[in-house]
Design a protein around this motif. Structure first.
Motif, PDB file in Angstrom:
ATOM      1  N   LEU A   1       2.960   7.550   5.502  1.00 15.69           N
ATOM      2  CA  LEU A   1       2.704   6.108   5.555  1.00 15.69           C
ATOM      3  C   LEU A   1       3.973   5.314   5.293  1.00 15.69           C
ATOM      4  N   ALA A   2       4.793   5.769   4.344  1.00 12.96           N
ATOM      5  CA  ALA A   2       6.057   5.083   4.053  1.00 12.96           C
ATOM      6  C   ALA A   2       7.003   5.151   5.249  1.00 12.96           C
ATOM      7  N   ALA A   3       7.060   6.325   5.904  1.00 12.79           N
ATOM      8  CA  ALA A   3       7.914   6.465   7.082  1.00 12.79           C
ATOM      9  C   ALA A   3       7.422   5.570   8.211  1.00 12.79           C
ATOM     10  N   TYR A   4       6.107   5.516   8.400  1.00 13.27           N
ATOM     11  CA  TYR A   4       5.533   4.650   9.441  1.00 13.27           C
ATOM     12  C   TYR A   4       5.812   3.176   9.143  1.00 13.27           C
ATOM     13  N   THR A   5       5.654   2.773   7.889  1.00 16.80           N
ATOM     14  CA  THR A   5       5.925   1.382   7.507  1.00 16.80           C
ATOM     15  C   THR A   5       7.374   1.014   7.778  1.00 16.80           C
ATOM     16  N   LEU A   6       8.283   1.905   7.400  1.00 15.59           N
ATOM     17  CA  LEU A   6       9.707   1.649   7.649  1.00 15.59           C
ATOM     18  C   LEU A   6       9.999   1.550   9.140  1.00 15.59           C
ATOM     19  N   THR A   7       9.357   2.408   9.928  1.00 13.29           N
ATOM     20  CA  THR A   7       9.593   2.420  11.385  1.00 13.29           C
ATOM     21  C   THR A   7       9.144   1.118  12.035  1.00 13.29           C
ATOM     22  N   VAL A   8       7.922   0.677  11.723  1.00 14.58           N
ATOM     23  CA  VAL A   8       7.411  -0.538  12.378  1.00 14.58           C
ATOM     24  C   VAL A   8       8.215  -1.767  11.948  1.00 14.58           C
ATOM     25  N   TRP A   9       8.680  -1.784  10.720  1.00 17.96           N
ATOM     26  CA  TRP A   9       9.506  -2.915  10.291  1.00 17.96           C
ATOM     27  C   TRP A   9      10.877  -2.896  10.957  1.00 17.96           C
ATOM     28  N   CYS A  10      11.413  -1.700  11.196  1.00 18.26           N
ATOM     29  CA  CYS A  10      12.695  -1.597  11.913  1.00 18.26           C
ATOM     30  C   CYS A  10      12.561  -2.123  13.342  1.00 18.26           C
ATOM     31  N   PHE A  11      11.440  -1.810  14.004  1.00 16.66           N
ATOM     32  CA  PHE A  11      11.201  -2.321  15.354  1.00 16.66           C
ATOM     33  C   PHE A  11      11.051  -3.846  15.352  1.00 16.66           C
ATOM     34  N   LYS A  12      10.654  -4.388  14.233  1.00 16.47           N
ATOM     35  CA  LYS A  12      10.416  -5.832  14.124  1.00 16.47           C
ATOM     36  C   LYS A  12      11.684  -6.611  13.771  1.00 16.47           C
TER      37      LYS A  12
ATOM     38  N   VAL B   1       0.835  -1.207   0.000  1.00 18.78           N
ATOM     39  CA  VAL B   1       0.000   0.000   0.000  1.00 18.78           C
ATOM     40  C   VAL B   1       0.869   1.257   0.000  1.00 18.78           C
ATOM     41  N   SER B   2       1.860   1.303   0.891  1.00 18.63           N
ATOM     42  CA  SER B   2       2.733   2.482   0.951  1.00 18.63           C
ATOM     43  C   SER B   2       3.576   2.612  -0.307  1.00 18.63           C
ATOM     44  N   THR B   3       3.996   1.479  -0.876  1.00 12.92           N
ATOM     45  CA  THR B   3       4.801   1.521  -2.100  1.00 12.92           C
ATOM     46  C   THR B   3       3.997   2.070  -3.268  1.00 12.92           C
ATOM     47  N   VAL B   4       2.773   1.566  -3.431  1.00 10.25           N
ATOM     48  CA  VAL B   4       1.912   2.026  -4.531  1.00 10.25           C
ATOM     49  C   VAL B   4       1.603   3.514  -4.386  1.00 10.25           C
TER      50      VAL B   4
END
Length: 298
Positions: free
Chosen positions: A49-60, A24-27
């Motif tokens: 949204l892209a920044a949020y996606t990157l952040t949650v994946w970094c925490f994971k 979704v963020s990529t599109v």
């Protein structure tokens, strides 16, 4: 709702939501950059949204690393892949062989279609790499590394010898780039993707080139030298593409040609040096091996 619980939910969402966020963020990000415009409200939403996606994946990341470590230790196929160097090299060789064959044939077809030696040169280069990988793959599928050292050294030296005439194809590529200003122009997104692929290929080639030296297998070393040569040519093509795609007219055509010529010349010299090293080392080790065999017979 408890603020701590809300913060935890936002920073550590369910894995299904995290996976959904990626496309979704990529599109949204690509769509806003290519079609809508970088100043639109949708563009700002896509940035957040892209920044949020990157952040949650970094925490994971710590949990992902732990999961893959557990998977590697418990799954028999993953253990085999980790422990069987020969299997990894074979997969790499056959995968690269298929890619070289398809890409080389595609370049030759473009040469026939456009009637230009530019594509002929690229096609010849990648097909030669594919042929070299084919002969190495035939050996690695039949014999374990180091079991037939004489055959491995012969193939290692042969790859070095083949690198020398291959350098003629590379010289033609550089010539067409500089003299006839034959370059590629792609969309910015395509160029960025090409850059990511090229730098990844270069990093993997360098790491494997150093990593596989410890196995004392000339065939493995030759395979990694081929990967490094392919990555270097990709780097040259990427430089040409970026100079054309991101050109802001601050550099003249002559300056761009000088830069391409310098890079192409450096890559050509590096490949020649690699070829000479492989020939000299292969010949020296073959003589040493034959001398040991003769002394053993006496």
């Amino acid at each position: 709702m408890d603020p701590k619980k809300l913060g935890k939910t936002l920073l550590f969402p369910h894995i299904a939501i995290m996976i959904l966020l990626v496309p979704v963020s990529t599109v949204l990000l690509v769509g806003s950059m290519v079609f809508i415009g970088t100043e639109s409200p949708i563009a700002y939403i896509s940035y957040v949204l892209a920044a949020y996606t990157l952040t949650v994946w970094c925490f994971k990341i710590p949990k992902i690393i732990k999961y893959f470590k557990t998977f590697k230790d418990e799954n028999k196929y993953a253990r085999r892949w980790q422990d069987d160097v020969r299997l990894r090299v074979n997969v790499s060789l056959f995968g690269s062989l298929a890619w070289n064959a398809l890409y080389g044939l595609f370049q030759l077809w473009l040469g026939f279609y456009h009637h230009t030696f530019w594509f002929y040169s690229l096609g010849a280069y990648y097909i030669c790499l594919g042929v070299m990988r084919f002969f190495l793959a035939r050996h690695t599928t039949r014999y374990a590394p180091g079991k037939r050292m004489r055959d491995e050294l012969i193939k290692y030296r042969a790859c070095g010898i083949v690198f020398l005439p291959m350098n003629l194809a590379l010289a033609l590529i550089v010539f067409f780039m500089v003299y006839w200003n034959r370059t590629f122009e792609h969309h910015m997104i395509t160029t960025i993707a090409l850059a990511a692929y090229t730098f990844t290929s270069m990093a993997v080639a360098i790491i494997n080139f150093v990593k596989y030296r410890k196995y004392n297998s000339p065939v493995f070393s030759a395979a990694q030298a081929i990967s490094l040569a392919a990555a270097l040519v990709s780097m040259l093509t990427l430089e040409s593409t970026m100079l054309t795609t991101f050109s802001d007219e601050t550099m003249t055509v002559a300056e761009q040609n000088w830069m391409l010529g310098a890079t192409g010349g450096a890559i050509s010299v590096l490949i020649i040096a690699t070829a000479i090293y492989m020939i000299v080392v292969g010949t020296k080790k073959l003589k040493l091996l034959e001398s040991e065999v003769e002394n053993g017979k006496q």
